[in-house]
Design a protein around this motif. Structure first.
Motif, PDB file in Angstrom:
ATOM      1  N   VAL A   1       0.995  -1.241   0.022  1.00 28.25           N
ATOM      2  CA  VAL A   1       0.017   0.090   0.078  1.00 28.25           C
ATOM      3  C   VAL A   1       0.938   1.495  -0.002  1.00 28.25           C
ATOM      4  O   VAL A   1       0.540   2.132  -0.920  1.00 28.25           O
ATOM      5  CB  VAL A   1      -0.859   0.025   1.169  1.00 28.25           C
ATOM      6  CG1 VAL A   1      -1.533   1.387   1.587  1.00 28.25           C
ATOM      7  CG2 VAL A   1      -2.227  -1.036   1.098  1.00 28.25           C
ATOM      8  N   TYR A   2       1.812   1.289   0.919  1.00 34.20           N
ATOM      9  CA  TYR A   2       2.820   2.547   0.957  1.00 34.20           C
ATOM     10  C   TYR A   2       3.465   2.536  -0.403  1.00 34.20           C
ATOM     11  O   TYR A   2       3.937   3.700  -0.935  1.00 34.20           O
ATOM     12  CB  TYR A   2       3.948   1.953   1.814  1.00 34.20           C
ATOM     13  CG  TYR A   2       3.080   2.286   3.444  1.00 34.20           C
ATOM     14  CD1 TYR A   2       3.461   3.552   4.050  1.00 34.20           C
ATOM     15  CD2 TYR A   2       2.487   1.303   3.829  1.00 34.20           C
ATOM     16  CE1 TYR A   2       2.645   3.467   5.404  1.00 34.20           C
ATOM     17  CE2 TYR A   2       1.784   1.271   5.290  1.00 34.20           C
ATOM     18  CZ  TYR A   2       2.154   2.589   6.027  1.00 34.20           C
ATOM     19  OH  TYR A   2       1.328   2.532   7.214  1.00 34.20           O
ATOM     20  N   VAL A   3       3.869   1.442  -1.247  1.00 36.86           N
ATOM     21  CA  VAL A   3       4.529   1.317  -2.504  1.00 36.86           C
ATOM     22  C   VAL A   3       3.433   2.175  -3.506  1.00 36.86           C
ATOM     23  O   VAL A   3       4.256   3.174  -4.265  1.00 36.86           O
ATOM     24  CB  VAL A   3       4.789   0.137  -3.122  1.00 36.86           C
ATOM     25  CG1 VAL A   3       5.307   0.266  -4.178  1.00 36.86           C
ATOM     26  CG2 VAL A   3       6.117  -0.345  -1.951  1.00 36.86           C
ATOM     27  N   ALA A   4       2.459   1.676  -3.456  1.00 36.19           N
ATOM     28  CA  ALA A   4       1.571   2.209  -4.321  1.00 36.19           C
ATOM     29  C   ALA A   4       1.229   3.725  -3.965  1.00 36.19           C
ATOM     30  O   ALA A   4       1.174   4.262  -5.019  1.00 36.19           O
ATOM     31  CB  ALA A   4       0.225   1.412  -4.104  1.00 36.19           C
ATOM     32  N   ALA A   5       1.229   4.079  -2.868  1.00 35.14           N
ATOM     33  CA  ALA A   5       1.220   5.529  -2.330  1.00 35.14           C
ATOM     34  C   ALA A   5       2.411   6.205  -2.943  1.00 35.14           C
ATOM     35  O   ALA A   5       2.210   7.281  -3.433  1.00 35.14           O
ATOM     36  CB  ALA A   5       0.798   5.729  -0.741  1.00 35.14           C
ATOM     37  N   ALA A   6       3.523   5.668  -2.844  1.00 38.08           N
ATOM     38  CA  ALA A   6       4.552   6.290  -3.334  1.00 38.08           C
ATOM     39  C   ALA A   6       4.633   6.631  -4.778  1.00 38.08           C
ATOM     40  O   ALA A   6       4.760   7.444  -5.349  1.00 38.08           O
ATOM     41  CB  ALA A   6       6.014   5.765  -3.048  1.00 38.08           C
ATOM     42  N   GLU A   7       4.042   5.611  -5.749  1.00 34.11           N
ATOM     43  CA  GLU A   7       4.043   5.676  -7.141  1.00 34.11           C
ATOM     44  C   GLU A   7       2.828   6.876  -7.378  1.00 34.11           C
ATOM     45  O   GLU A   7       3.168   7.656  -8.326  1.00 34.11           O
ATOM     46  CB  GLU A   7       3.136   4.392  -7.462  1.00 34.11           C
ATOM     47  CG  GLU A   7       4.035   3.187  -7.754  1.00 34.11           C
ATOM     48  CD  GLU A   7       4.504   3.378  -9.296  1.00 34.11           C
ATOM     49  OE1 GLU A   7       4.019   2.746  -9.987  1.00 34.11           O
ATOM     50  OE2 GLU A   7       5.628   4.058  -9.411  1.00 34.11           O
ATOM     51  N   VAL A   8       2.086   7.125  -6.542  1.00 31.85           N
ATOM     52  CA  VAL A   8       0.993   8.271  -6.835  1.00 31.85           C
ATOM     53  C   VAL A   8       1.697   9.701  -6.621  1.00 31.85           C
ATOM     54  O   VAL A   8       1.543  10.475  -7.188  1.00 31.85           O
ATOM     55  CB  VAL A   8      -0.272   7.954  -5.940  1.00 31.85           C
ATOM     56  CG1 VAL A   8      -1.341   9.193  -6.146  1.00 31.85           C
ATOM     57  CG2 VAL A   8      -1.078   6.727  -6.301  1.00 31.85           C
ATOM     58  N   ILE A   9       2.236   9.552  -5.365  1.00 33.25           N
ATOM     59  CA  ILE A   9       3.051  11.124  -4.962  1.00 33.25           C
ATOM     60  C   ILE A   9       4.062  11.161  -5.984  1.00 33.25           C
ATOM     61  O   ILE A   9       4.240  12.447  -6.052  1.00 33.25           O
ATOM     62  CB  ILE A   9       3.344  10.898  -3.577  1.00 33.25           C
ATOM     63  CG1 ILE A   9       1.969  10.820  -2.570  1.00 33.25           C
ATOM     64  CG2 ILE A   9       4.062  12.052  -3.096  1.00 33.25           C
ATOM     65  CD1 ILE A   9       2.448  10.450  -1.222  1.00 33.25           C
ATOM     66  N   GLY A  10       4.646  10.041  -6.411  1.00 36.38           N
ATOM     67  CA  GLY A  10       5.640  10.374  -7.294  1.00 36.38           C
ATOM     68  C   GLY A  10       5.425  10.861  -8.777  1.00 36.38           C
ATOM     69  O   GLY A  10       5.976  11.711  -9.480  1.00 36.38           O
ATOM     70  N   GLN A  11       4.040  10.956  -8.831  1.00 43.02           N
ATOM     71  CA  GLN A  11       3.172  11.689 -10.110  1.00 43.02           C
ATOM     72  C   GLN A  11       2.617  12.645  -9.856  1.00 43.02           C
ATOM     73  O   GLN A  11       1.527  13.182 -10.571  1.00 43.02           O
ATOM     74  CB  GLN A  11       2.509  10.491 -10.629  1.00 43.02           C
ATOM     75  CG  GLN A  11       3.169   9.258 -11.447  1.00 43.02           C
ATOM     76  CD  GLN A  11       4.262   9.648 -12.492  1.00 43.02           C
ATOM     77  OE1 GLN A  11       3.600  10.174 -13.522  1.00 43.02           O
ATOM     78  NE2 GLN A  11       5.357   9.179 -12.420  1.00 43.02           N
TER      79      GLN A  11
END
Length: 410
Positions: free
Chosen positions: A174-184
């Motif tokens: 979940v934190y990886v997916a959140a990082a993906e979103v915030i990275g964009q």
């Protein structure tokens, strides 16, 4: 997708059919390019065996598309026997939300991604209010369900994701997916402010066509930092009531980090496969008082990242992005911070003359709390209060200067 009008035997027939369709599409890893006809046939047969055996092991396990990529990466990295143990354990622990009888648990986990993004980057709140948009345009669901294996070019790269995430809490994805979103966040914010729906959809579409995926070494240090800052259990407790209720069904999500087994290792994965639900749930507390829920929500309330930290995330996940360089604070901004600090010192001096030491420390403590600084106990003497106020002024200076620099660099 399970249907209530079908028996388990009918479900398994349907799952075998879906697996037979998915396996021929799971040759996307670069290692598969070197396979000859016999090797391709053996690989397909082994992958089919692993998936069918994993689904048949328990009536509580249901096949989902995406599991084929996870199993294929494990098969190429570990061989058939160890891959079978890993996939069986994966479905009991880390992949449990995605193999349930309904999609409600999966949707609830995706809701956690939205909540985490909202907590860490409130500027994306408008976006994360819509889970379907988050799933479709930021690829949050892919990293969750396949642990980046589907987006990896090689099984070697995919196995790094499997190994690293296997040693972390089940919600690490979940934190990886959140990082993906915030990275964009820059293209996402651009899309959110597009003048027309057509332009907005076009901007969202570009996000899913990134030329490169982030490497584990880029993302996982961020994930570890965020999980320490905002632990998985607090994230679960601070979730909306309906989300938390759905996820109480998934025992493994409530395990404390120390109780989560490293399922990449066969030695620790095999006992997990043999565990009963009761033994797995032994350390997983899932009932909480209203006071505990309130305390958890208070703990996560201040978890937003600074402007500089958000920029660092973008750079870590998008090395070729055109995000602007952070600029140092403008002279006017620093002068303003200096003026406020001097004014604070003058106000404190007046309080020392006409007020008591306790009044001074309480007044400064209240101001520092509003500025996000850590307060200190009341001072018992004028000398202690004076020392406290000097320290407070220094902290206020740092706080104001940092805020000014962050505002200019955003």
């Amino acid at each position: 997708m399970p249907r209530p009008d079908r028996s388990r035997s009918e479900e398994l027939v349907e799952y075998r059919r879906i697996i037979s369709v998915d396996v021929p599409r799971t040759f996307h890893f670069s290692e598969c390019a070197a396979f000859g006809p016999e090797a391709r046939k053996e690989y397909a047969a082994n992958l089919t065996d692993v998936l069918v055996a994993a689904v048949e092991r328990s009536a509580a396990v249901h096949y989902y598309q995406g599991l084929n990529s996870v199993a294929a990466a494990a098969l190429l990295a570990k061989g058939k026997d160890e891959a079978q143990v890993f996939v069986d354990a994966f479905l009991r622990v880390h992949g449990a939300p995605f193999c349930a009888a309904t999609l409600q648990e999966t949707q609830a986990v995706l809701g956690l991604v939205a909540r985490l993004v909202q907590l860490l980057d409130p500027s994306l709140a408008e976006l994360v209010d819509s889970d379907p948009v988050l799933a479709q345009y930021t690829s949050a669901l892919g990293p969750l369900m396949t642990w980046h294996t589907h987006g990896s070019e090689s099984a070697k790269e995919a196995s790094i994701w499997l190994k690293e995430l296997s040693s972390r809490h089940p919600l690490a994805a979940v934190y990886v997916a959140a990082a993906e979103v915030i990275g964009q966040r820059t293209p996402l914010r651009r899309a959110m402010t597009a003048s027309s729906m057509e332009a907005r959809c076009a901007a969202y579409g570009l996000i899913g066509k990134r030329p490169e995926r982030p490497a584990p070494a880029d993302v996982l240090p961020l994930v570890d930092e965020w999980m320490a800052r905002l632990p998985p259990r607090d994230l679960l407790l601070a979730a909306p009531d309906h989300t938390r209720r759905e996820l109480t069904k998934v025992v493994s999500l409530w395990l404390p980090p120390a109780s989560v087994p490293d399922i990449w290792s066969p030695a620790t994965a095999r006992p997990v496969v043999a565990m009963t639900d009761a033994s797995l749930a032994r350390d997983a507390k899932r009932e909480w008082s209203s006071e505990e829920l309130k305390e958890a929500r208070a703990r996560v309330a201040g978890s937003a990242l600074s402007a500089r930290a958000l920029l660092a995330v973008e750079r870590a996940l998008n090395p070729s992005s055109a995000a602007p360089e952070p600029r140092s604070a403008a002279p006017g901004s620093v002068s303003k911070a200096a003026a406020v600090s001097v004014g604070l010192l003058l106000a404190i001096a007046l309080l020392l003359v006409w007020g008591g030491a306790g009044d001074v420390s309480r007044a400064v403590g209240a101001l520092m709390t509003r500025l996000g600084c850590q307060g200190e106990p009341d001072c018992a003497s004028g000398k202690a209060a004076l020392a406290y106020t000097v320290k407070a002024a220094a902290r206020v200076w740092d706080s104001l200067s940092g805020s000014a620099a962050g505002a200019v660099g955003t």
